[in-house]
Design an enzyme around this catalytic site. Structure first.
Site, short mmCIF file in Angstrom:
data_model
loop_
_atom_site.label_atom_id
_atom_site.label_comp_id
_atom_site.label_asym_id
_atom_site.label_seq_id
_atom_site.Cartn_x
_atom_site.Cartn_y
_atom_site.Cartn_z
N SER A 239 0.88 -1.17 -0.15
CA SER A 239 0.01 0.01 -0.01
C SER A 239 0.88 1.20 -0.14
O SER A 239 2.13 1.17 0.19
CB SER A 239 -0.67 -0.23 1.22
OG SER A 239 -1.43 1.26 1.52
N TYR B 258 -2.12 -0.70 10.96
CA TYR B 258 -2.03 -1.37 9.38
C TYR B 258 -0.88 -0.65 8.62
O TYR B 258 -0.29 -1.24 7.96
CB TYR B 258 -3.27 -0.50 8.99
CG TYR B 258 -3.56 -0.72 7.42
CD1 TYR B 258 -3.97 -2.05 7.07
CD2 TYR B 258 -3.54 0.41 6.43
CE1 TYR B 258 -3.96 -2.30 5.48
CE2 TYR B 258 -3.54 0.06 5.14
CZ TYR B 258 -3.86 -1.15 4.81
OH TYR B 258 -3.88 -1.49 3.36
N1 LIG Z 1 -8.52 -0.75 -0.75
C1 LIG Z 1 -7.69 0.20 -0.56
O1 LIG Z 1 -7.75 1.48 -0.38
C2 LIG Z 1 -6.12 -0.48 -0.58
C3 LIG Z 1 -5.28 0.27 -0.73
C4 LIG Z 1 -3.95 -0.13 -0.58
C5 LIG Z 1 -3.66 -1.33 -0.52
N2 LIG Z 1 -4.77 -2.34 -0.32
C6 LIG Z 1 -4.49 -3.63 0.17
O2 LIG Z 1 -4.97 -4.39 -0.95
C7 LIG Z 1 -5.23 -5.77 -0.45
C8 LIG Z 1 -6.55 -6.23 -0.74
O3 LIG Z 1 -7.67 -5.58 -0.18
P1 LIG Z 1 -8.88 -4.87 -1.03
O4 LIG Z 1 -8.76 -3.40 -0.99
O5 LIG Z 1 -9.28 -5.69 -2.37
O6 LIG Z 1 -9.70 -5.40 0.17
P2 LIG Z 1 -11.14 -6.50 0.08
O7 LIG Z 1 -12.03 -6.34 -1.04
O8 LIG Z 1 -11.77 -6.27 1.58
O9 LIG Z 1 -10.30 -7.78 -0.22
C9 LIG Z 1 -9.55 -8.44 0.91
C10 LIG Z 1 -9.26 -9.86 0.41
O10 LIG Z 1 -8.40 -10.46 1.43
C11 LIG Z 1 -9.06 -11.72 1.76
N3 LIG Z 1 -8.67 -12.07 3.25
C12 LIG Z 1 -8.70 -11.37 4.33
N4 LIG Z 1 -8.33 -12.07 5.37
C13 LIG Z 1 -7.85 -13.03 5.06
C14 LIG Z 1 -7.64 -14.44 5.77
N5 LIG Z 1 -7.23 -14.40 6.88
N6 LIG Z 1 -7.31 -15.38 4.79
C15 LIG Z 1 -7.29 -15.35 3.51
N7 LIG Z 1 -7.73 -14.42 3.02
C16 LIG Z 1 -8.20 -13.19 3.67
C17 LIG Z 1 -10.41 -11.47 1.85
O11 LIG Z 1 -10.95 -12.71 1.69
P3 LIG Z 1 -12.05 -13.63 2.43
O12 LIG Z 1 -12.93 -12.49 3.44
O13 LIG Z 1 -12.88 -14.17 1.70
O14 LIG Z 1 -11.09 -14.62 3.22
C18 LIG Z 1 -10.77 -10.37 0.60
O15 LIG Z 1 -10.34 -11.55 -0.60
C19 LIG Z 1 -5.32 -5.72 1.12
O16 LIG Z 1 -3.77 -6.22 1.33
C20 LIG Z 1 -5.14 -4.26 1.32
O17 LIG Z 1 -4.32 -3.84 2.42
C21 LIG Z 1 -6.03 -1.72 -0.22
#
Ligand SMILES: NC(=O)c1ccc[n+]([C@@H]2O[C@H](COP(=O)([O-])OP(=O)(O)OC[C@H]3O[C@@H](n4cnc5c(N)ncnc54)[C@H](OP(=O)(O)O)[C@@H]3O)[C@@H](O)[C@H]2O)c1
Length: 249
Positions: free
Chosen positions: A131, A144
């Protein structure tokens, strides 16, 4: 070519899987919500398989690697992760420890295990979804930001080690700012600035790791913030980050 994508049931991970299949890859989709994985598998057809796994348990990460050994994985995408927000003395310890296990320990374990396989065959890719938070201290979202700092630092170090070894294995950290996914619902926050789509983040991530980029920053704003950070005192930057975070609540 076969990729394993954690966090594939939603958001950036789901779109990375779509992007890879569109580029001719087969994918193994990993997350906890089996129904969501099945939905995506149905969409992607014979190019996808799914495995239910909670990566916050080290033993499940090790098992995942063991099961994947005969499959000869060419790309690991560590995308599973979540956030949480509030003053550090007030946030929930157990939830933060789960966050550390998911965002940090799982990335460490899976990167270590799969990297050894890739180095042995001298080819392949690891894309760690970090991130923009990984470049800063994050008051009001301290844990985080700290997990993402670890991912950025670990990825940067391995990137250089691979270069020193003249390895053909590539590792990158995807470092987006706000992305429109389920992340905010899970973290209990809103956006403080306009998000990009998960499709854009995914496309840039896949393109960037193929090119062997170290940090993949999908927008000019993040590149600019990373640059500006070098010029200003840490305390000023932390105050600025606090302002961003506070607006999200
Ligand atoms: N959205 C933002 O603004 C943003 C910005 C920068 C970086 N990121 C990073 O991008 C990544 C993906 O996030 P996203 O934004 O796509 O959010 P999201 O839509 O909430 O997706 C998160 C994913 O992580 C999985 N997950 C969470 N805990 C888990 C566990 N214990 N075991 C296996 N899978 C798990 C969830 O699947 P299940 O719940 O089905 O397990 C889901 O598929 C994260 O690492 C986040 O920190 C996000």
């Amino acid at each position: 070519m076969l990729a394993l994508v954690t966090g594939a049931s939603s958001g950036i991970g789901r779109d990375i899987a779509r992007e890879l299949v569109a580029g001719g890859w087969d994918v193994i989709l990993v997350a906890r919500r089996a129904d969501r994985l099945r939905e995506l598998k149905n969409e992607l057809g014979k190019h996808a398989q799914c495995i239910r796994c909670d990566v916050s348990h080290i033993e499940e990460c090790k098992k995942l690697h063991e099961v994947m050994q005969p499959r000869n994985i060419d790309m690991l995408v560590n995308c599973a992760g979540f956030g949480g927000c509030g003053f550090f003395d007030e946030t929930d310890l157990d939830s933060e420890l789960r966050m550390i296990d998911t965002n940090l320990v799982a990335v460490h374990v899976l990167t270590k295990l799969f990297l050894a396989d890739l180095v042995k065959k001298n080819s392949g890719y690891i894309l760690n979804v970090a991130s923009a938070a990984g470049f800063f201290a994050g008051p009001y979202m301290a844990a985080y930001y700290a997990t993402k700092n670890y991912v950025v630092s670990l990825t940067g170090a391995i990137h250089e080690e691979l270069r020193q070894k003249n390895s053909r294995v590539k590792i990158s950290a995807l470092c987006p700012g706000p992305v429109d996914t389920e992340f905010n619902d899970v973290a209990g926050v809103g956006f403080s600035s306009k998000p990009i789509t998960s499709r854009k983040a995914a496309r840039q991530g896949v393109k960037g790791v193929m090119k062997g980029k170290l940090y993949i920053m999908p927008t000019a704003k993040i590149k600019m913030l990373k640059f500006v950070k070098r010029l200003l005192p840490d305390r000023f930057i932390s105050r600025m980050c606090f302002g961003f975070q506070k607006k999200k609540k």
